[in-house]
Design an enzyme around this catalytic site. Structure first.
Site, mmCIF file in Angstrom:
data_model
loop_
_atom_site.group_PDB
_atom_site.id
_atom_site.type_symbol
_atom_site.label_atom_id
_atom_site.label_comp_id
_atom_site.label_asym_id
_atom_site.label_seq_id
_atom_site.Cartn_x
_atom_site.Cartn_y
_atom_site.Cartn_z
ATOM 1 N N CYS A 144 -0.054 32.901 12.565
ATOM 2 C CA CYS A 144 -0.539 33.785 13.626
ATOM 3 C C CYS A 144 -0.021 33.411 15.022
ATOM 4 O O CYS A 144 1.135 33.628 15.302
ATOM 5 C CB CYS A 144 -2.059 33.881 13.577
ATOM 6 S SG CYS A 144 -2.666 35.375 14.358
ATOM 7 N N ARG A 149 -6.975 45.481 17.692
ATOM 8 C CA ARG A 149 -6.665 44.310 16.875
ATOM 9 C C ARG A 149 -6.439 44.749 15.431
ATOM 10 O O ARG A 149 -7.087 45.684 14.949
ATOM 11 C CB ARG A 149 -7.806 43.284 16.944
ATOM 12 C CG ARG A 149 -8.048 42.754 18.346
ATOM 13 C CD ARG A 149 -8.937 41.521 18.320
ATOM 14 N NE ARG A 149 -8.259 40.359 17.773
ATOM 15 C CZ ARG A 149 -7.397 39.614 18.456
ATOM 16 N NH1 ARG A 149 -7.109 39.890 19.710
ATOM 17 N NH2 ARG A 149 -6.825 38.578 17.886
ATOM 18 N N HIS A 155 -4.367 33.886 8.027
ATOM 19 C CA HIS A 155 -5.143 32.767 8.564
ATOM 20 C C HIS A 155 -5.941 32.012 7.526
ATOM 21 O O HIS A 155 -6.006 32.405 6.369
ATOM 22 C CB HIS A 155 -6.191 33.335 9.525
ATOM 23 C CG HIS A 155 -5.771 33.264 10.935
ATOM 24 N ND1 HIS A 155 -5.589 32.077 11.573
ATOM 25 C CD2 HIS A 155 -5.506 34.231 11.834
ATOM 26 C CE1 HIS A 155 -5.241 32.319 12.822
ATOM 27 N NE2 HIS A 155 -5.174 33.618 13.004
#
Ligand code: GLN
Length: 244
Positions: free
Chosen positions: A97, A130, A193
């Site tokens: 990320c 997002r 993640h």
């Protein structure tokens, strides 16, 4: 016989450790130890940025907020040449990320342009929304699907680079390109993640294998581990989101 071991360098765990990206280090460490291979975990931190990367066999950098990324970028730019050298010489680098974005030319947020390391010919622009949720990828590296979780504002444009995988579920690099991450030499860069490597043991072994082959000429593969639990978790996610 000399005992084999890998040095795993964690870049800035004090700044970039969103969703427990650190768990990926524990996963690498344990999968090595279960095979009788040593793992030395070394950290380069905001407080002590003096580490020289010469001894690294694997470098890991996680994700974080834009603010933390800006601090890390300043620290990392001091190591730019060292990192480029490492990567071009086949050093293994895993970037998640925010760490992924930093490998590119820049990350343009709403307020500032964060200069990247330029190791990859990619750039990132922050969008208004997002990109959040579970992800399932099909990768040319593995038969098994790569599963994970993403949460990023950045849209990463990878140009001619090879993606890590094709998005079967989720958003990926831009939300529109249909691809996720980048594979370049021994870099694995991805938006996925948290427990990426525990959920994807084949990806973990791929990364460890690249480092072992680079360091030990006589390395001829890992002993298999019982990954029943890990593979069940991986398959559950695949089936849940691909609605088979
Ligand atoms: N700050 C970056 C973004 O929002 C990266 C976030 C992250 O590492 N999850 O795109």
């Amino acid at each position: 016989m000399v005992n084999k071991e890998l040095n795993i360098v964690h870049l800035y765990p004090d700044l970039l450790n969103l969703y427990g990206d650190k768990g990926n280090i524990a996963c690498m460490e344990h999968r090595l130890k279960w095979r009788g291979i040593g793992a030395n975990i070394l950290a380069c931190t905001n407080k002590d940025n003096s580490m020289n990367l010469e001894k690294a066999d694997i470098i890991f950098v996680g994700g974080g907020s834009d603010r933390e990324q800006e601090i890390v970028c300043e620290l990392l730019l001091k190591k730019k040449d060292e990192l480029i050298n490492y990567v071009e010489n086949g050093g293994v680098l895993v970037a998640v990320c925010g760490g992924y974005q930093l490998l590119g030319k820049y990350y343009q947020t709403a307020n500032s342009k964060i200069e990247g390391l330029g190791i990859l010919d990619i750039y990132t622009d922050a969008g208004d929304t997002r990109l959040i949720g579970n992800v399932v990828l099909e990768s040319e590296l593995f038969e098994q699907k790569i599963t994970g979780f993403e949460n990023h504002a950045g849209r990463t444009y990878i140009g001619n680079h090879t993606p890590l995988g094709k998005v079967l579920y989720g958003h990926g690099n831009t939300g529109e390109s249909g691809y996720e991450g980048v594979v370049y030499k021994n870099i694995i860069a991805t938006y996925l993640h948290g427990p990426l490597l525990p959920k994807n043991p084949m990806l973990c072994d791929h990364i460890l294998g690249c480092a072992m082959r680079r360091k030990y000429e006589d390395f001829n593969g890992f002993a298999a581990l019982d990954d029943t639990l890990e593979n069940t978790a991986n398959k559950y996610i695949e089936d849940r989101f691909l609605k088979k």
